[in-house]
Structure formats: structure tokens, C-alpha cells
Write a protein that holds these residues in place. Structure first.
Motif, PDB file in Angstrom:
ATOM      1  N   THR A 105       0.800  -1.230   0.000  1.00 38.78           N
ATOM      2  CA  THR A 105       0.000   0.000   0.000  1.00 38.78           C
ATOM      3  C   THR A 105       0.828   1.274   0.000  1.00 38.78           C
ATOM      4  O   THR A 105       0.284   2.353  -0.211  1.00 38.78           O
ATOM      5  CB  THR A 105      -0.919   0.077   1.232  1.00 38.78           C
ATOM      6  OG1 THR A 105      -0.112   0.149   2.404  1.00 38.78           O
ATOM      7  CG2 THR A 105      -1.876  -1.092   1.290  1.00 38.78           C
ATOM      8  N   TRP A 107     -12.363   4.396   2.607  1.00 39.14           N
ATOM      9  CA  TRP A 107     -11.443   4.717   1.525  1.00 39.14           C
ATOM     10  C   TRP A 107      -9.973   4.529   1.914  1.00 39.14           C
ATOM     11  O   TRP A 107      -9.083   5.006   1.235  1.00 39.14           O
ATOM     12  CB  TRP A 107     -11.659   6.158   1.074  1.00 39.14           C
ATOM     13  CG  TRP A 107     -12.998   6.341   0.459  1.00 39.14           C
ATOM     14  CD1 TRP A 107     -14.102   6.871   1.051  1.00 39.14           C
ATOM     15  CD2 TRP A 107     -13.390   5.972  -0.853  1.00 39.14           C
ATOM     16  NE1 TRP A 107     -15.163   6.859   0.185  1.00 39.14           N
ATOM     17  CE2 TRP A 107     -14.749   6.305  -1.000  1.00 39.14           C
ATOM     18  CE3 TRP A 107     -12.739   5.383  -1.929  1.00 39.14           C
ATOM     19  CZ2 TRP A 107     -15.455   6.072  -2.167  1.00 39.14           C
ATOM     20  CZ3 TRP A 107     -13.443   5.164  -3.086  1.00 39.14           C
ATOM     21  CH2 TRP A 107     -14.781   5.504  -3.198  1.00 39.14           C
ATOM     22  N   GLN A 154      -6.195   3.125   2.450  1.00 37.50           N
ATOM     23  CA  GLN A 154      -5.286   2.417   1.545  1.00 37.50           C
ATOM     24  C   GLN A 154      -5.310   0.915   1.791  1.00 37.50           C
ATOM     25  O   GLN A 154      -4.923   0.131   0.915  1.00 37.50           O
ATOM     26  CB  GLN A 154      -3.864   2.944   1.719  1.00 37.50           C
ATOM     27  CG  GLN A 154      -3.672   4.349   1.246  1.00 37.50           C
ATOM     28  CD  GLN A 154      -2.230   4.785   1.380  1.00 37.50           C
ATOM     29  OE1 GLN A 154      -1.339   3.979   1.593  1.00 37.50           O
ATOM     30  NE2 GLN A 154      -2.000   6.076   1.250  1.00 37.50           N
ATOM     31  N   HIS A 193      -7.635  -1.129   1.674  1.00 38.43           N
ATOM     32  CA  HIS A 193      -8.481  -1.853   0.733  1.00 38.43           C
ATOM     33  C   HIS A 193      -7.858  -1.969  -0.657  1.00 38.43           C
ATOM     34  O   HIS A 193      -8.349  -2.729  -1.486  1.00 38.43           O
ATOM     35  CB  HIS A 193      -9.857  -1.182   0.637  1.00 38.43           C
ATOM     36  CG  HIS A 193     -10.625  -1.311   1.902  1.00 38.43           C
ATOM     37  ND1 HIS A 193     -11.308  -2.447   2.247  1.00 38.43           N
ATOM     38  CD2 HIS A 193     -10.767  -0.458   2.942  1.00 38.43           C
ATOM     39  CE1 HIS A 193     -11.864  -2.285   3.432  1.00 38.43           C
ATOM     40  NE2 HIS A 193     -11.539  -1.085   3.876  1.00 38.43           N
ATOM     41  N   ARG A 194      -6.787  -1.230  -0.910  1.00 39.26           N
ATOM     42  CA  ARG A 194      -6.106  -1.301  -2.205  1.00 39.26           C
ATOM     43  C   ARG A 194      -5.080  -2.424  -2.230  1.00 39.26           C
ATOM     44  O   ARG A 194      -4.443  -2.671  -3.247  1.00 39.26           O
ATOM     45  CB  ARG A 194      -5.408   0.015  -2.505  1.00 39.26           C
ATOM     46  CG  ARG A 194      -6.371   1.156  -2.639  1.00 39.26           C
ATOM     47  CD  ARG A 194      -5.650   2.425  -3.009  1.00 39.26           C
ATOM     48  NE  ARG A 194      -6.565   3.531  -2.839  1.00 39.26           N
ATOM     49  CZ  ARG A 194      -6.238   4.682  -2.307  1.00 39.26           C
ATOM     50  NH1 ARG A 194      -5.012   4.901  -1.917  1.00 39.26           N
ATOM     51  NH2 ARG A 194      -7.137   5.626  -2.179  1.00 39.26           N
ATOM     52  N   SER A 195      -4.899  -3.070  -1.105  1.00 38.73           N
ATOM     53  CA  SER A 195      -3.885  -4.097  -0.962  1.00 38.73           C
ATOM     54  C   SER A 195      -4.411  -5.483  -1.323  1.00 38.73           C
ATOM     55  O   SER A 195      -5.601  -5.762  -1.195  1.00 38.73           O
ATOM     56  CB  SER A 195      -3.397  -4.127   0.493  1.00 38.73           C
ATOM     57  OG  SER A 195      -2.527  -5.200   0.713  1.00 38.73           O
TER      58      SER A 195
END
Length: 159
Positions: A92, A139, A141, A143-145
Motif C-alpha cells: 500500500t 477509503w 489504503q 483496501h487497495r492491498s
């Protein structure tokens, strides 16, 4: 051989890390302080191991790791051999978020408070990355992983 790995280990002495690292990676491991680039075998990995303040105070940098070696498999093997939890950065780019690798190979995302000092980065107050934490919801970071909050990957899933 352009890889650089940066890991942290929970309470390990540098003198015990070098042989464990050689076993985990299946390579000759040369300490950075004595590595001579002109005489380095092609299959050797150059490492620097030192103590920093805070939690997970043993820091390991591996330079020139061959691309065919898997970082996740390498750190899982090191955690097993040392019988200690290890950390690596997650994907992330959040300085507080790491992946905790247990000696049994289980991987889970965690957060730390991070403070920069003259002696290096200090990690403190370890906590799980979980949807129960407001900082890991919405929102964030996290959840972007590949390693979303509350992820627990069993042994070998990380490889």
C-alpha cells in the motif's frame, strides 16, 4: 539481481540471523561490511543486519537477491527457522502498514505507530489491520492491498 528486500524481526540477534538467512534462501549470505563485489559469487546474497530501537528492532536488508527467489517464501522460511515473527512492507505504500509473518507461515496485515529518529524508524503499538478499526475502513489504503483488512493467509498462501 536488482531486488532489495527490507525486513524486520522480533528480538533476534544479528549473529543468529546470517546463518538462518542462508538456510532460508538456500544461498551464500555475505554481510555487507565484508562483501567484496569483485570476488562475490554469482549466487551470493549481500545482507546488512542491525539493531534499531522500538518493536521488531532487528532490521535486515538483502541486496541483489536473484529474481527467481520469492520474497514471501524467503521471509516465511526465515520466520520458521528463527521461531520468531517477521515483518515486511505491504503493497500500500502506507508506512504504518506491514505484513506480519509468523513462524508457522501465516501472514496477516498489521499497523504500527511509526516515528522517525536519528537512529532510524521506530515501530510501536502493533495492532491488526481490521475493519473494526475506523482507520482501516472506507477509503483507506488498506483496501487497495492484496492483503485486505482482516486477511489471514495460512502457511504457503503467501508464496
Amino acid at each position: 539481481m536488482t531486488e532489495l528486500w527490507n525486513w524486520r524481526i522480533d528480538r533476534a540477534r544479528p549473529v543468529e540471523v546470517y546463518p538462518a538467512l542462508a538456510e532460508a534462501l538456500g544461498r551464500v549470505v555475505m554481510p555487507l561490511a565484508v562483501a567484496d563485489p569483485a570476488r562475490l559469487p554469482a549466487y551470493a546474497v549481500v545482507c546488512d543486519v542491525w539493531q534499531a530501537p522500538g518493536e521488531f528492532a532487528t532490521v535486515v536488508d538483502c541486496y541483489g537477491v536473484p529474481e527467481q527467489l520469492s520474497e514471501h517464501a524467503g521471509i516465511a522460511a526465515l520466520a520458521r527457522i528463527l521461531g520468531r515473527n517477521c515483518l515486511l512492507r505491504d503493497d500500500t505504500l502506507d508506512a504504518s502498514r506491514h505484513l506480519l509473518v509468523a513462524p508457522d507461515g501465516t501472514v496477516r496485515p498489521v499497523h504500527f505507530d511509526v516515528r522517525d529518529t536519528d537512529d532510524g524508524e521506530v515501530l510501536s503499538r502493533q495492532r491488526l489491520c481490521t475493519l473494526a478499526d475506523p482507520g482501516c475502513r472506507g477509503w483507506s489504503q488498506c483496501h487497495r492491498s492484496r492483503w485486505a483488512p482482516d486477511t489471514i493467509a495460512p502457511a504457503l498462501a503467501a508464496a
